[in-house]
Write a protein that holds these residues in place. Structure first.
Motif, PDB file in Angstrom:
ATOM      1  N   GLY A  86       0.781  -1.230   0.000  1.00 27.12           N
ATOM      2  CA  GLY A  86       0.000   0.000   0.000  1.00 27.12           C
ATOM      3  C   GLY A  86       0.812   1.279   0.000  1.00 27.12           C
ATOM      4  N   ILE A  87       2.114   1.190   0.306  1.00 30.05           N
ATOM      5  CA  ILE A  87       2.930   2.406   0.381  1.00 30.05           C
ATOM      6  C   ILE A  87       3.079   3.071  -0.981  1.00 30.05           C
ATOM      7  CG2 ILE A  87       5.299   3.241   0.719  1.00 30.05           C
ATOM      8  CD1 ILE A  87       3.817   2.979   3.324  1.00 30.05           C
ATOM      9  N   LYS A  88       3.355   2.298  -2.015  1.00 27.99           N
ATOM     10  CA  LYS A  88       3.532   2.913  -3.326  1.00 27.99           C
ATOM     11  C   LYS A  88       2.240   3.591  -3.798  1.00 27.99           C
ATOM     12  CE  LYS A  88       5.275   2.218  -7.987  1.00 27.99           C
ATOM     13  NZ  LYS A  88       5.863   1.277  -8.973  1.00 27.99           N
ATOM     14  N   ASP A  89       1.105   2.973  -3.526  1.00 32.14           N
ATOM     15  CA  ASP A  89      -0.174   3.583  -3.903  1.00 32.14           C
ATOM     16  C   ASP A  89      -0.374   4.912  -3.192  1.00 32.14           C
ATOM     17  OD1 ASP A  89      -0.837   1.497  -5.589  1.00 32.14           O
ATOM     18  OD2 ASP A  89      -1.955   0.399  -4.061  1.00 32.14           O
ATOM     19  N   ILE A  90       0.007   4.967  -1.917  1.00 30.88           N
ATOM     20  CA  ILE A  90      -0.122   6.211  -1.165  1.00 30.88           C
ATOM     21  C   ILE A  90       0.773   7.297  -1.750  1.00 30.88           C
ATOM     22  CG2 ILE A  90       0.576   7.270   1.038  1.00 30.88           C
ATOM     23  CD1 ILE A  90      -0.762   4.981   2.467  1.00 30.88           C
ATOM     24  N   LEU A  91       2.019   6.948  -2.050  1.00 35.41           N
ATOM     25  CA  LEU A  91       2.935   7.922  -2.640  1.00 35.41           C
ATOM     26  C   LEU A  91       2.395   8.451  -3.960  1.00 35.41           C
ATOM     27  CD1 LEU A  91       6.333   6.117  -1.954  1.00 35.41           C
ATOM     28  CD2 LEU A  91       5.398   8.087  -0.722  1.00 35.41           C
ATOM     29  N   ASP A  92       1.831   7.575  -4.745  1.00 34.90           N
ATOM     30  CA  ASP A  92       1.301   7.985  -6.043  1.00 34.90           C
ATOM     31  C   ASP A  92       0.039   8.839  -5.885  1.00 34.90           C
ATOM     32  OD1 ASP A  92       1.781   7.695  -8.921  1.00 34.90           O
ATOM     33  OD2 ASP A  92      -0.186   6.752  -8.946  1.00 34.90           O
ATOM     34  N   ASP A  93      -0.820   8.453  -4.965  1.00 33.98           N
ATOM     35  CA  ASP A  93      -2.088   9.160  -4.802  1.00 33.98           C
ATOM     36  C   ASP A  93      -1.921  10.546  -4.199  1.00 33.98           C
ATOM     37  OD1 ASP A  93      -3.350   6.963  -5.839  1.00 33.98           O
ATOM     38  OD2 ASP A  93      -4.049   6.172  -3.920  1.00 33.98           O
ATOM     39  N   PHE A  94      -0.884  10.747  -3.385  1.00 37.29           N
ATOM     40  CA  PHE A  94      -0.720  12.025  -2.683  1.00 37.29           C
ATOM     41  C   PHE A  94       0.478  12.841  -3.189  1.00 37.29           C
ATOM     42  CE2 PHE A  94      -3.188   9.466   0.291  1.00 37.29           C
ATOM     43  CZ  PHE A  94      -4.160  10.372   0.721  1.00 37.29           C
ATOM     44  N   LYS A  95       1.070  12.435  -4.307  1.00 37.17           N
ATOM     45  CA  LYS A  95       2.282  13.108  -4.788  1.00 37.17           C
ATOM     46  C   LYS A  95       2.044  14.562  -5.158  1.00 37.17           C
ATOM     47  CE  LYS A  95       1.562  11.311  -9.478  1.00 37.17           C
ATOM     48  NZ  LYS A  95       2.058  10.356 -10.508  1.00 37.17           N
ATOM     49  N   ASN A  96       0.813  14.925  -5.493  1.00 34.29           N
ATOM     50  CA  ASN A  96       0.515  16.314  -5.840  1.00 34.29           C
ATOM     51  C   ASN A  96       0.069  17.143  -4.642  1.00 34.29           C
ATOM     52  OD1 ASN A  96       1.045  15.894  -8.623  1.00 34.29           O
ATOM     53  ND2 ASN A  96      -0.994  15.013  -8.892  1.00 34.29           N
ATOM     54  N   ASP A  97      -0.107  16.486  -3.502  1.00 32.92           N
ATOM     55  CA  ASP A  97      -0.563  17.182  -2.296  1.00 32.92           C
ATOM     56  C   ASP A  97       0.582  17.494  -1.345  1.00 32.92           C
ATOM     57  OD1 ASP A  97      -3.475  17.012  -2.838  1.00 32.92           O
ATOM     58  OD2 ASP A  97      -3.108  14.854  -2.653  1.00 32.92           O
ATOM     59  N   PHE A  98       1.657  16.702  -1.405  1.00 31.12           N
ATOM     60  CA  PHE A  98       2.783  16.861  -0.501  1.00 31.12           C
ATOM     61  C   PHE A  98       4.101  16.771  -1.267  1.00 31.12           C
ATOM     62  CE2 PHE A  98      -0.587  14.778   1.956  1.00 31.12           C
ATOM     63  CZ  PHE A  98      -0.666  15.585   3.089  1.00 31.12           C
ATOM     64  N   LYS A  99       5.115  17.444  -0.731  1.00 29.47           N
ATOM     65  CA  LYS A  99       6.485  17.167  -1.154  1.00 29.47           C
ATOM     66  C   LYS A  99       7.006  16.080  -0.227  1.00 29.47           C
ATOM     67  CE  LYS A  99       9.154  20.425  -2.616  1.00 29.47           C
ATOM     68  NZ  LYS A  99       9.431  19.943  -3.998  1.00 29.47           N
ATOM     69  N   PHE A 100       7.478  14.987  -0.800  1.00 27.68           N
ATOM     70  CA  PHE A 100       7.976  13.862  -0.018  1.00 27.68           C
ATOM     71  C   PHE A 100       9.503  13.884   0.047  1.00 27.68           C
ATOM     72  CE2 PHE A 100       4.029  11.593  -1.714  1.00 27.68           C
ATOM     73  CZ  PHE A 100       3.320  11.761  -0.536  1.00 27.68           C
ATOM     74  N   CYS A 101      10.051  13.641   1.244  1.00 30.74           N
ATOM     75  CA  CYS A 101      11.488  13.498   1.434  1.00 30.74           C
ATOM     76  C   CYS A 101      11.752  12.291   2.321  1.00 30.74           C
ATOM     77  CB  CYS A 101      12.077  14.756   2.083  1.00 30.74           C
ATOM     78  SG  CYS A 101      11.916  16.260   1.091  1.00 30.74           S
ATOM     79  N   VAL A 102      13.006  11.866   2.363  1.00 28.32           N
ATOM     80  CA  VAL A 102      13.417  10.751   3.215  1.00 28.32           C
ATOM     81  C   VAL A 102      14.581  11.193   4.090  1.00 28.32           C
ATOM     82  CG1 VAL A 102      14.528   8.476   3.253  1.00 28.32           C
ATOM     83  CG2 VAL A 102      12.625   8.904   1.690  1.00 28.32           C
ATOM     84  N   ALA A 103      14.478  10.879   5.381  1.00 27.47           N
ATOM     85  CA  ALA A 103      15.578  11.078   6.326  1.00 27.47           C
ATOM     86  C   ALA A 103      15.833   9.746   7.011  1.00 27.47           C
ATOM     87  CB  ALA A 103      15.216  12.146   7.353  1.00 27.47           C
ATOM     88  N   THR A 104      16.931   9.105   6.658  1.00 27.31           N
ATOM     89  CA  THR A 104      17.214   7.753   7.127  1.00 27.31           C
ATOM     90  C   THR A 104      18.589   7.670   7.772  1.00 27.31           C
ATOM     91  OG1 THR A 104      17.561   5.450   6.413  1.00 27.31           O
ATOM     92  CG2 THR A 104      18.010   7.158   4.782  1.00 27.31           C
ATOM     93  N   ASN A 105      18.735   6.787   8.743  1.00 30.84           N
ATOM     94  CA  ASN A 105      20.051   6.556   9.333  1.00 30.84           C
ATOM     95  C   ASN A 105      20.857   5.528   8.550  1.00 30.84           C
ATOM     96  OD1 ASN A 105      19.755   8.455  11.314  1.00 30.84           O
ATOM     97  ND2 ASN A 105      19.438   7.030  12.996  1.00 30.84           N
TER      98      ASN A 105
END
Length: 209
Positions: A86-105
């Motif tokens: 379900g994560i990829k679907d969420i990223l695709d569905d909300f890509k125009n509503d939010f700027k997505f970034c990753v902060a990982t260790n």
């Protein structure tokens, strides 16, 4: 602009086997017995332990340990790697509503390789790893770098991760941190956490306006 800063391991992707295998490879290489995968993953996010002492009986991550870990990780980071349903679907569905970034260790080079392998790298405007900062999470440096880069208002930013390290980093940067309960940690159901990817979807829906 509204922004979501995601943790990677245990939040977007299930890399538990890779992490456990790396830890055990290092332990075997320095003469220690292996640990159960579940035990490693239960403790890898514990903010109250010294990870180098806990996993390798060393006060700090020595150059030897770091080299052994990184060489094994580089060769095996894509083994048994999965994106949570379900994560990829969420990223695709909300890509125009939010700027997505990753902060990982994790190391950002390998993070990009893993996210690209799972076909989600292009959803993220910035991907930062421990090698990009002086102090990784729970220190807020990673979050602050992203905030400064995009000049985004703090009230429009959410940090989403499976570890108290993520929410502590968010708090230090003055933004809201949200825990998820499908990763390597196990929180009580009555705590303020998202217990499923579907709950994440509903949370994002309410955060748009």
């Amino acid at each position: 602009m509204k922004m979501i800063i995601f943790d990677m391991d245990g939040t977007l992707i299930n890399s538990g086997s890779t992490i456990a295998n790396c830890v055990n490879h290092v332990r075997q290489s320095i003469g220690l017995q292996t640990m159960d995968k579940s035990y490693i993953l239960e403790n890898v996010n514990d903010i109250n332990i010294n990870s180098s002492e806990f996993f390798y009986n060393k006060e700090t991550f020595t150059p030897e340990i770091t080299t052994i870990f990184e060489e094994f990780y580089a060769k095996n980071c894509l083994v048994d790697l999965h994106i949570y349903d379900g994560i990829k679907d969420i990223l695709d569905d909300f890509k125009n509503d939010f700027k997505f970034c990753v902060a990982t260790n994790a190391h950002s080079d390998y993070a990009k390789k893993m996210l690209d392998y799972l076909d989600i790298k292009n959803y993220f405007s910035t991907i930062l790893g421990y090698n990009d900062v002086k102090k990784p999470k729970p220190h807020p440096e990673m979050i602050n770098i992203i905030l400064d880069k995009y000049s985004v208002r703090k009230e429009n930013v959410k940090v989403i991760g499976d570890s108290v390290k993520d929410t502590t980093a968010a708090l230090g940067a003055g933004v809201n941190g949200i825990l998820v309960n499908w990763g390597f940690s196990n929180y009580k159901k009555d705590e303020n956490v998202l217990n499923s990817v579907e709950e994440l979807r509903e949370f994002l829906k309410t955060s748009i306006n």
